[in-house]
Design an enzyme around this catalytic site. Structure first.
Site, PDB file in Angstrom:
ATOM      1  N   LYS B  97      -1.250  -7.220 -25.608  1.00 49.89           N
ATOM      2  CA  LYS B  97      -0.861  -8.163 -24.557  1.00 49.89           C
ATOM      3  C   LYS B  97      -1.533  -7.878 -23.214  1.00 49.89           C
ATOM      4  O   LYS B  97      -1.743  -8.796 -22.412  1.00 49.89           O
ATOM      5  CB  LYS B  97       0.655  -8.145 -24.372  1.00 49.89           C
ATOM      6  N   GLU B 119       7.149 -15.111 -19.004  1.00 51.93           N
ATOM      7  CA  GLU B 119       8.246 -15.099 -19.973  1.00 51.93           C
ATOM      8  C   GLU B 119       7.965 -13.956 -20.942  1.00 51.93           C
ATOM      9  O   GLU B 119       6.822 -13.541 -21.097  1.00 51.93           O
ATOM     10  CB  GLU B 119       8.296 -16.431 -20.739  1.00 51.93           C
ATOM     11  N   SER B 386      -1.531  -4.723 -33.988  1.00 53.54           N
ATOM     12  CA  SER B 386      -1.443  -5.319 -32.652  1.00 53.54           C
ATOM     13  C   SER B 386      -0.580  -4.544 -31.667  1.00 53.54           C
ATOM     14  O   SER B 386      -0.737  -4.679 -30.460  1.00 53.54           O
ATOM     15  CB  SER B 386      -0.926  -6.756 -32.760  1.00 53.54           C
TER      16      SER B 386
END
Lengths: 265, 400
Positions: B97, B119, B386
């Site tokens: 991210k 968010e 990930s």
């Protein structure tokens, strides 16, 4: 002639039309038709009937709340069409359906427009369909004589206002503040609204303009709509219902507010 | 830095559509903001100084390039294709991210925005955004579903420590969908001074394209690394898909490599037919949510359904519009694995490779159970690892 256009034609020069928003199916399924007719009697000139959506991202807590209740009550688009048919048996008040695109898309855009028109709906407001995306519904709306009413906001450029004007019919909806729906402190709205409406008047020449968002009293309405053709109230009505339903006098409380919004106390 | 693969695949179009999906379905108030972002991103992406600043941060702060690790014991365990892992879990903050958060914070700075909102579902995007804001001295407000705040308490504490304000969202399902609604409402209200950092390849154009592009470094590095390790392209790529950002960044540079089979794994929750699932492409139909047209989980009245997954990061009833396009065109095949299968994968990867994966990531590894038996020993499979599982230890402990 479309009922909205007719209404503006009949309007006195110094009169401000009052359009009232209520969520279809709130506070219960049975009352919607009755309170629309009752509000007309007390001074409403047009009705915006909210089609509830689970994720109303342009709405504040009040309309989120009423939408949740209406969905729990079992509201559907077909039931809203039935309500419009019932209202049409007794009234010629212009009725605009207001809601988000997904339920319309799921219903089927063509079928939705056909049935809306046949039921007696006079226009559509879809806050998540900006002019750039309105071809998703334009063809079917036009084929069924359903005006699309677009929104403009204080941060809309002159060009976007002109675009909204050219792609709307009935009226253009002016959002008085940058924000979600909801009743606000009158001063918060009025400080910047005058310059905005002035700009709206310069750019929007093909349609009447109605101002909404944040209006909760006759004084707010007079001030904010002084240079517009009318005003729109929604959350203040829902708040009043929320505060008095299901007491026996809840409809009277609503009607008192409606009368005072239009005519003052 | 890793050179970007040149590709002819041109999606989205100028209006932000991937085939029939995408677009800009937002209130008029946000149109100036998405337009300004579109223009600024276009300029920035062609500006050598922006790109060199971004690459320097990815290198020195995020820790890129991340490794491509051969999973020798997992390969032995299944006894067929050779399995590699792209190690996004080694990124600063523990997941991919941050690639996107850093990119968008740089853009926000360029645009002179001082206030950042985001968010978050699992909290990984919230932590990444709070981290980037701390690094650049920007105000940061993160919206998070009340239920997710319980499930991912550790990440809430991390965000607080990083100086972010975390606002609990009590509406709807109290998860990622509702946090996104609240973030959009904040953006509508504070659009003049606020930059909204969306955490996945969702939302109105240009977000799906921009977020993909900030993550494509994953796929670009992988391509170079596997060529070095194996001297050929992989036969299979696997990634988990919620909104789908890690998958999109990983897949994108391989889209035109026809020999590469690309697989996206959704969260089936209790099972795709259980009514408690987040398998959007498997069970959904096209609709409009959060600014774009894509597949959705919604009922016959068009009301959005509550998704379910053991993994907060996959617990979302929508998916990025480009995934919908790749699904319809069949370039990527999408499947779903259950909560239980993901938990088994957490255990297996921990024991065989010494890597505790995030619950999201575990969904991708779980698909090896189905895929590997169909492969041969000379084939190569790469799983996008990930994120790491530290944040999930509470949930994992309860399900051991």
């Amino acid at each position: 002639m479309n009922r909205i256009t007719q209404k503006f034609k009949e309007k006195a020069a110094d009169e401000k039309l009052m359009s009232l928003f209520i969520t279809a199916g709130y506070p219960d399924l049975e009352s919607t038709v009755e309170i629309v007719l009752g509000m007309e009697e007390k001074g409403a000139d047009m009705i915006e009937l909210g089609m509830p959506f689970s994720d109303p991202l342009a709405d504040g807590p009040t309309i989120q709340y009423s939408s949740d209740i209406a969905i729990k009550n079992g509201i559907t688009i077909d039931k809203i069409f039935e309500m419009v048919v019932e209202i049409r048996k007794r009234s010629e008040i212009p009725i605009i359906l207001m809601g988000y695109m997904n339920p319309v898309l799921r219903y089927g855009v063509q079928e939705f427009c056909e049935k809306a028109s046949r039921s007696g709906v006079d226009g559509l407001i879809l806050p998540d369909i900006p002019v750039d995306e309105d071809e998703i519904i334009r063809e079917h709306a036009e084929a069924n004589n359903l005006p699309l009413i677009h929104l403009v906001a204080p941060n809309s450029s002159d060009i976007r206002m002109k675009l909204a004007d050219s792609k709307s019919s009935g009226f253009v909806y002016c959002v008085s503040v940058t924000g979600v729906t909801g009743a606000r402190d009158g001063k918060e709205v009025s400080d910047s609204v005058d310059r905005f409406i002035e700009r709206v008047r310069e750019n929007i020449i093909g349609n009447p303009v109605m101002v909404g968002f944040g209006i909760k009293s006759h004084e707010d309405a007079k001030r904010i709509a002084s240079n517009a053709d009318g005003f729109i109230v929604g959350s203040a009505l829902i708040n009043t219902i929320k505060n008095s339903y299901p007491k026996p006098e809840w409809k009277q409380d609503l009607y008192s507010l409606v009368y005072s919004l239009k005519f003052g106390n | 830095m890793t050179e970007e693969t040149k590709i002819k695949y041109q999606q989205p179009n100028a209006r932000g559509y991937f085939g029939q999906y995408g677009g800009k379905f937002v209130p008029e108030i946000l149109i100036p903001a998405v337009r300004a972002l579109e223009e600024e991103y276009e300029l920035a992406s062609k500006d050598p100084s922006f790109n060199s600043q971004l690459n320097e941060l990815l290198d020195e702060y995020v820790g890129r390039p991340t490794k491509l690790t051969f999973a020798n014991r997992l390969t032995e365990h299944y006894g067929k294709a050779r399995i590699y892992m792209k190690r996004e879990d080694l990124c600063h903050t523990g997941a991919h991210k941050i690639n996107n958060a850093i990119g968008q914070v740089l853009l926000a700075q360029r645009m002179g925005k001082k206030r950042i909102i985001a968010e978050t579902g699992a909290g990984q995007h919230g932590v990444a955004t709070a981290t980037a804001c701390a690094k650049f001295g920007l105000e940061c407000v993160v919206y998070m579903g009340a239920e997710d705040m319980v499930r991912q308490k550790l990440n809430v504490d991390r965000m607080h420590l990083l100086g972010a304000e975390v606002r609990s969202v009590e509406s709807g399902s109290k998860t990622l969908k509702d946090a996104t609604n609240e973030a959009i409402r904040d953006w509508v209200t504070n659009v003049e001074d606020t930059f909204y950092i969306i955490g996945s390849v969702v939302g109105p154009h240009p977000y799906p394209m921009m977020v993909r592009n900030f993550h494509r470094v994953i796929g670009d590095e992988t391509k170079r690394q596997i060529m070095k390790a194996e001297g050929k392209l992989p036969d299979y790529l696997i990634a988990c898909v919620g909104g789908g950002s890690n998958a999109m960044g990983f897949f994108y540079p391989f889209i035109e490599e026809e020999s590469v089979n690309i697989i996206g794994i959704e969260a089936a929750g209790f099972g795709v037919d259980s009514g408690k699932t987040a398998a959007t492409l498997t069970k959904g139909t096209p609709g409009i949510l959060h600014g774009s047209m894509s597949y959705l989980l919604h009922d016959k009245n068009g009301q959005i359904e509550l998704a379910h997954s053991i993994s907060a990061g996959l617990d979302y009833p929508g998916i990025g519009p480009e995934h919908s396009h790749l699904h319809d065109t069949k370039r990527v095949s999408y499947h779903a694995v259950t909560d239980d299968e993901a938990m088994e994968a957490v255990k297996l990867l921990s024991k065989k490779e010494g890597i505790i994966p995030a619950l999201e990531t575990a969904h991708a590894f779980a698909w090896l159970e189905n895929l590997i038996p169909t492969t041969t020993e000379d084939q190569v499979v790469i799983v996008n690892c990930s994120g790491r599982g530290d944040k999930d230890m509470g949930t994992i402990s309860e399900n051991l």
